[in-house]
Structure formats: C-alpha cells, structure tokens
Design a protein around this motif. Structure first.
Motif, short mmCIF file in Angstrom:
data_model
loop_
_atom_site.label_atom_id
_atom_site.label_comp_id
_atom_site.label_asym_id
_atom_site.label_seq_id
_atom_site.Cartn_x
_atom_site.Cartn_y
_atom_site.Cartn_z
N LEU A 135 0.29 -0.28 -7.68
CA LEU A 135 1.75 -0.28 -7.70
C LEU A 135 2.26 0.35 -8.99
CD1 LEU A 135 4.45 -1.21 -6.43
CD2 LEU A 135 4.17 -3.36 -7.70
N ALA A 136 1.62 0.04 -10.12
CA ALA A 136 2.07 0.59 -11.40
C ALA A 136 1.99 2.12 -11.39
CB ALA A 136 1.23 0.02 -12.54
N ASP A 137 0.91 2.66 -10.87
CA ASP A 137 0.78 4.12 -10.81
C ASP A 137 1.81 4.72 -9.86
OD1 ASP A 137 -1.30 4.11 -12.59
OD2 ASP A 137 -2.88 4.22 -11.06
N PHE A 138 2.07 4.04 -8.75
CA PHE A 138 3.06 4.53 -7.79
C PHE A 138 4.44 4.58 -8.42
CE2 PHE A 138 6.39 3.57 -4.70
CZ PHE A 138 6.20 4.57 -3.77
N VAL A 139 4.84 3.52 -9.10
CA VAL A 139 6.17 3.48 -9.72
C VAL A 139 6.27 4.54 -10.80
CG1 VAL A 139 7.80 2.07 -11.04
CG2 VAL A 139 6.49 1.04 -9.18
N ALA A 140 5.24 4.70 -11.61
CA ALA A 140 5.27 5.72 -12.67
C ALA A 140 5.40 7.11 -12.09
CB ALA A 140 4.00 5.60 -13.53
N PRO A 174 -4.85 -2.24 -4.00
CA PRO A 174 -5.94 -2.92 -4.71
C PRO A 174 -5.55 -4.30 -5.24
CG PRO A 174 -4.97 -1.23 -6.10
CD PRO A 174 -4.32 -1.09 -4.75
N ASP A 175 -4.26 -4.56 -5.35
CA ASP A 175 -3.77 -5.82 -5.89
C ASP A 175 -2.72 -6.41 -4.95
OD1 ASP A 175 -5.20 -5.48 -8.48
OD2 ASP A 175 -3.75 -3.85 -8.74
N ALA A 176 -2.48 -7.71 -5.11
CA ALA A 176 -1.46 -8.39 -4.30
C ALA A 176 -0.54 -9.16 -5.23
CB ALA A 176 -2.12 -9.32 -3.29
N THR A 179 6.74 -5.21 -12.97
CA THR A 179 6.15 -3.87 -13.03
C THR A 179 7.23 -2.80 -13.04
OG1 THR A 179 4.13 -4.58 -11.90
CG2 THR A 179 4.66 -2.23 -11.81
N LEU A 180 8.24 -2.96 -12.20
CA LEU A 180 9.35 -2.02 -12.18
C LEU A 180 10.07 -2.00 -13.53
CD1 LEU A 180 10.71 -2.90 -8.63
CD2 LEU A 180 9.90 -0.63 -9.31
N ILE A 203 0.84 -1.20 0.00
CA ILE A 203 0.00 0.00 0.00
C ILE A 203 0.87 1.25 0.00
CG2 ILE A 203 -0.16 0.02 2.54
CD1 ILE A 203 -3.06 1.07 2.19
N ASP A 204 0.39 2.29 -0.65
CA ASP A 204 1.04 3.60 -0.62
C ASP A 204 0.77 4.24 0.75
OD1 ASP A 204 1.64 6.40 -0.97
OD2 ASP A 204 1.41 6.14 -3.14
N ALA A 205 1.82 4.74 1.39
CA ALA A 205 1.66 5.36 2.71
C ALA A 205 0.67 6.52 2.68
CB ALA A 205 3.02 5.83 3.22
#
Length: 280
Positions: free
Chosen positions: A268-273, A191-193, A202-203, A163-165
């Motif tokens: 996670l994809a949005d966070f990394v982007a 939302p995903d695991a 993803t990275l 999760i994003d903090a």
C-alpha cells in the motif's frame, strides 16, 4: 489468442499492456471505438448486454478473461457469455470474482457466486481469481477539504489485505499465457492487511497531509451512501458488507501473486507513493 473482456477497466487495461509487452496475441472487447483506439491493436466492439456481439471476438481454442462491472443483469450476462464460450470452443476461462463469493451472499459476493457455479458446471477449463478490495478504490473514497483528507466506512477495526489491480492482471496474464494444469480458485491479496486507521496513517505519512478514517455504524454508513445517491436497499447491503469484511474474514493474506508471477504484490505504501498526484 487471448480475448479480454472488460478491457477498458482497471484490470483489463493493465492486462492488455502486459500481454502487449510479452508479444502474446490478444483481442480486446470494448464498448466504444475510442477505448479500442486508446488500447491499440486488435479490438472488437462488444457489449455484455448483447452476448452475440462478443461472439465475433471468440475463436476456438482461445483463452478468455471474463471480467465485467456489477449491475442488475450481471449474472445473466456472464452466464450467457460462458455458454457462448462453451459453444465456440474456448479452451480456458479466467474469471475475475471476489473473495468469499458464494450463492446467497450480499451484493457482488452473491452475484459472483452464481457465476462461479455456472462456470464450474460449464465443462470449460476454468481459473477463478478472488481478489479483495482494490487499492485503486481509494482514489474515489478519500476526499480532501483543503489540506484535510478523510474517508468513511463501517469496517470497524478489521484488517483487509487490499491489492493493486495491476497485480490481479499480472496473475491473469500468467494463467492466460502459460500451462494451466488444473481448474482452481486463487485468493489474491496484497502483502499486508492493515486496518483502515493504519491505511489513513500510511496516506498521511506518504502524502504529507493529514488523512483520517471515520468509522461509522452500519445505519449511519447506509444513510451516507443513500445521500450520495445509492438506492436504499443497495446502501443497506453495502454498509453491512463493510461490517462483514471488517470482522476479520479478509485479514489473512496470500502469496499467490508472488508464487505465480515471481515477484511480491505491491505494498500500500508503494502504491500511494506512486500515485500521490492522484490523491492530491
């Protein structure tokens, strides 16, 4: 008044920003003036190691975010602050914990479990947030050697709903500013695991650089942690905790972020982007 401990950390900073945008009255508790100056607004110097130093931040009827870094005195310090909150007359405490916290658990699981039990017995109104691992931890876990990136663990093929903090902070903001009808524990996930190999994919895809997850045995991971400077006992426990987390117990996801905030948790994809520059 909303009092935010751990205000200079990942969750605390985001919470302060969200409260300021909404205009909610808040007071940050920080250890250094420079952190207070960076946050702006009302702040008090306070240290968990000296609970009385935090007393001046508390006022009867206020709500409190209880959030701090793990350490050898973590349990005693958080218990002392809970007692102080009860003495002052704090209306509600929102505690940041960890998923599956329980007395006798490894490392943070056990420490948070002890504090949770004390909070529940304190007579205070309480909400406990139990997030899984933070996406932000990837900033320090992923290392690049030239164009090749890698990170290590002993998770095996298990899935984890990181999760994003900032989403944890968003849930805390709702609880600290709205009406809390009853005490409760909320499990927070993304939302995903994904598996850790899927995280590496993803990275790789988002950063356009190859990133590989290296899965190690528990002894090998513990040795790697010891070489990095972690005390032997803590290294052994952390490597074993990774194995436990990877056995599937953190594979399920919740909709708590969406249910309370009205928007889905960040992927996670949005966070990394969004943070690609931090990884590069």
């Amino acid at each position: 008044m909303i009092v935010v401990t751990g205000a200079s950390g990942q969750i605390g900073r985001s919470l302060i920003e969200q409260l300021d945008r909404s205009g909610a009255p808040r007071r940050a508790v920080v250890r250094q003036h420079r952190h207070g100056a960076e946050l702006g607004g009302d702040y008090v110097l306070g240290d968990f190691g000296e609970p009385e130093s935090i007393r001046r931040a508390l006022v009867p009827g206020a709500r409190l975010l209880l959030n701090g870094a793990l350490g050898p005195d973590f349990v005693a310090q958080q218990r002392a602050l809970i007692d102080l909150a009860a003495e002052v007359g704090i209306a509600h405490v929102v505690k940041v914990s960890v998923r599956d916290a329980a007395r006798g658990g490894l490392l943070g699981l056990g420490m948070h479990g002890e504090v949770e039990a004390h909070l529940k017995d304190s007579g205070l109104g309480w909400s406990i947030l139990q997030p899984v691992g933070f996406m932000q931890n990837l900033f320090t876990e992923v290392a690049f050697d030239g164009d090749q990136g890698r990170f290590h663990g002993s998770y095996g093929p298990g899935r984890v709903g990181y999760i994003d903090a900032r989403d944890i902070a968003a849930v805390a903001a709702v609880l600290l500013t709205g009406t809390v009808e009853r005490n409760g524990t909320l499990v927070l996930t993304g939302p995903d695991a994904p598996t850790h190999e899927e995280i590496a994919e993803t990275l790789t895809r988002t950063l356009d650089r190859p990133v590989r997850y290296v899965d190690l045995t528990v002894p090998a991971m513990a040795e790697r942690l010891r070489v990095a400077g972690l005390p032997a006992a803590a290294a052994d426990d952390l490597a074993d905790l990774m194995r436990l987390v990877g056995d599937g117990r953190w594979a399920s996801t919740t909709t708590t972020v969406r249910d309370l905030t009205g928007r889905p948790a960040r992927t996670l994809a949005d966070f990394v982007a969004e943070h690609a520059g931090r990884f590069r």
